[in-house]
Design a protein around this motif. Sequence first.
Motif, short mmCIF file in Angstrom:
data_model
loop_
_atom_site.label_atom_id
_atom_site.label_comp_id
_atom_site.label_asym_id
_atom_site.label_seq_id
_atom_site.Cartn_x
_atom_site.Cartn_y
_atom_site.Cartn_z
N ALA A 60 -16.94 -22.27 6.72
CA ALA A 60 -15.98 -23.37 6.85
C ALA A 60 -15.26 -23.36 8.19
CB ALA A 60 -14.95 -23.30 5.71
N THR A 61 -14.72 -22.21 8.58
CA THR A 61 -13.97 -22.15 9.83
C THR A 61 -14.89 -22.32 11.04
OG1 THR A 61 -14.10 -19.72 9.77
CG2 THR A 61 -12.12 -20.76 8.87
N GLY A 62 -16.10 -21.77 10.95
CA GLY A 62 -17.05 -21.93 12.06
C GLY A 62 -17.44 -23.38 12.26
N ALA A 63 -17.72 -24.08 11.14
CA ALA A 63 -18.10 -25.49 11.23
C ALA A 63 -16.94 -26.33 11.77
CB ALA A 63 -18.52 -26.00 9.86
N GLU A 113 -9.83 -27.17 -10.70
CA GLU A 113 -8.95 -26.18 -10.10
C GLU A 113 -9.66 -25.56 -8.91
OE1 GLU A 113 -8.13 -22.98 -12.72
OE2 GLU A 113 -10.23 -22.49 -13.10
N PHE A 114 -8.88 -24.96 -8.04
CA PHE A 114 -9.46 -24.30 -6.87
C PHE A 114 -9.42 -22.79 -7.08
CE2 PHE A 114 -8.72 -28.40 -4.97
CZ PHE A 114 -9.76 -28.52 -4.07
N VAL A 115 -10.49 -22.13 -6.63
CA VAL A 115 -10.58 -20.67 -6.75
C VAL A 115 -10.92 -20.09 -5.38
CG1 VAL A 115 -11.28 -20.76 -9.18
CG2 VAL A 115 -13.03 -20.76 -7.39
N GLU A 116 -10.77 -18.78 -5.28
CA GLU A 116 -11.04 -18.09 -4.02
C GLU A 116 -12.49 -18.28 -3.58
OE1 GLU A 116 -8.73 -16.64 -2.35
OE2 GLU A 116 -7.11 -16.53 -3.85
N GLY A 117 -12.68 -18.42 -2.29
CA GLY A 117 -14.03 -18.45 -1.74
C GLY A 117 -14.47 -17.07 -1.29
N THR A 118 -15.73 -16.94 -1.00
CA THR A 118 -16.26 -15.66 -0.50
C THR A 118 -16.01 -15.57 1.00
OG1 THR A 118 -18.44 -16.58 -0.01
CG2 THR A 118 -18.05 -15.76 -2.26
N PRO A 119 -16.08 -14.37 1.56
CA PRO A 119 -15.96 -14.23 3.02
C PRO A 119 -17.00 -15.07 3.76
CG PRO A 119 -15.71 -12.10 1.98
CD PRO A 119 -16.13 -13.04 0.90
N GLU A 120 -18.19 -15.17 3.17
CA GLU A 120 -19.23 -15.97 3.82
C GLU A 120 -18.85 -17.45 3.84
OE1 GLU A 120 -19.75 -13.72 1.44
OE2 GLU A 120 -20.66 -12.14 2.69
N LEU A 135 -7.04 -24.74 11.09
CA LEU A 135 -8.05 -23.88 10.48
C LEU A 135 -7.40 -23.23 9.26
CD1 LEU A 135 -9.72 -22.07 13.53
CD2 LEU A 135 -10.72 -23.85 12.10
N PRO A 136 -8.04 -23.27 8.10
CA PRO A 136 -7.43 -22.69 6.89
C PRO A 136 -7.28 -21.18 7.01
CG PRO A 136 -9.70 -23.30 6.48
CD PRO A 136 -9.37 -23.85 7.82
N ALA A 137 -6.19 -20.65 6.47
CA ALA A 137 -6.00 -19.20 6.43
C ALA A 137 -6.94 -18.60 5.39
CB ALA A 137 -4.55 -18.88 6.10
N GLU A 138 -7.11 -17.31 5.45
CA GLU A 138 -8.05 -16.65 4.54
C GLU A 138 -7.62 -16.79 3.08
OE1 GLU A 138 -8.88 -12.67 5.64
OE2 GLU A 138 -9.57 -13.17 7.66
N GLU A 139 -6.32 -16.91 2.84
CA GLU A 139 -5.87 -17.03 1.45
C GLU A 139 -6.01 -18.44 0.89
OE1 GLU A 139 -2.17 -17.09 4.14
OE2 GLU A 139 -4.06 -15.98 3.97
N ARG A 140 -6.42 -19.41 1.73
CA ARG A 140 -6.61 -20.78 1.25
C ARG A 140 -7.81 -20.81 0.30
NH1 ARG A 140 -7.84 -25.75 -0.74
NH2 ARG A 140 -6.97 -27.47 0.48
N LYS A 141 -7.60 -21.28 -0.94
CA LYS A 141 -8.68 -21.35 -1.91
C LYS A 141 -9.66 -22.45 -1.51
CE LYS A 141 -5.84 -19.54 -5.68
NZ LYS A 141 -5.25 -19.78 -7.01
N LEU A 142 -10.95 -22.13 -1.52
CA LEU A 142 -11.95 -23.02 -0.94
C LEU A 142 -12.84 -23.73 -1.95
CD1 LEU A 142 -13.24 -20.85 2.05
CD2 LEU A 142 -11.55 -22.68 2.10
#
Length: 416
Positions: free
Chosen positions: A314-317, A302-309, A285-292
């Motif tokens: 992602a982690t729920g799915a 390039e990859f950028v930060e994702g939102t909490p939602e 499961l990706p950590a919260e700092e993993r750019k999504l």
Amino acid sequence: MPAAKGGVTWHKKAEKWRAQVRHKGEVHHLGLHETREAAEAAVAEFRALHPGKRTRKLDSVRRNHVRCFDERTLLAERAPIVDVMESGVKKLIRLSTASGKQLRCSRDHAILTPDGWRKAGELAVGDAVMVGGTAARPSEALVPPSLRRGIGVWTAMQRNRLIDELDVCYLCSRTFPREALQLDHVVPVALDLGKALDEKNLQPACEDCHAAKSADEQALAKRGGKVALAKADLVTAIADDGEEMTYDLAVEGPWHNFLANGIVVHNSYNEESGRYRELQPVFYLPAEERKLVQQGRPGRYEFVEGTPEQYGTATGAMEAAYREAYARYQEMLAAGVAREVARAVLPVGLFSSMYATCNARSLMHFLSLRTKRENSAVPSFPQREIEMVAEQMEQHWAGLMPLTHAAFEKHGRVAP
């Protein structure tokens, strides 16, 4: 996560942990439990009362040790056995050496040679393999030879910077030109390895004083007796030798090798195989700092930060998919479906374990491709997950070979 060790799975509808065990071809349902710990306890109790023949880790073996070898110095050590794994029926060959040693193994088993690891099936009569032996113990400094040479190279590199054109020998207080002076470790390296690369521990010494001090430091060496080590032996015969069940022996690091019938072989348990063992439910499961979020056109994104939602989605799915996939995997195993077929439903997020060997040059190639650094001569854009593995590998390597790692950084992270 979807399950724990021992046939414990999550029952989605009941929202409880289900315990079940497959024993002698039948599935025994041990009920639903409020906690995973309770379900695991039920499984453990059943297995204690109904021991089976199929074991992944053999306790009677795991307490034993085998002889292994430091692959830098070739000196013998002892290593505990970690695991013994069934690897399936394979065709075998028999290797014979000039000293009379013989080894039966599969063609894909790795054997140590003077040039590194080679598969047994790649060897030919006349090739050399490493075997166990003894030799007279030389003067043995308390610092490994390869490290001692590296420290000597580093010290020589500091000479012009730390010694003036005319300087004073710190031992006899006489003045000499730079070419007549050497840098000397005030505290000998053999007494304090932590001061080996400390500039404050380096002082100019004239040739006579440096030689006399070095001779005195030989008292720190060990002499006499014999030492067990690996040495080269020639292959004299290779022949096919039947087909039978094979096993992988895993030993504790850092040197994943052991002595088999006098020949140094790899511990051979490379990557966990879903053909021969039940895969355990350990998922990524990706950590919260993993750019999504990926932005930009192909080849220049390039990859950028994702939102909490987005992170929650992602982690729920992933977790839902993991639970379902592993439950179906367990269902097929319980029905008697072969492991190599059942594993097809498992996702790429399943963790796998493996052992691998490489030399420093190969590792530098890997790191240059699988890490992203501003000082890299060749830009690389690795996926973050493999980069995390590479970063840990580099951290260990930098500790083992600090001089080589420093040169790698200095020259743009390009392998020589």
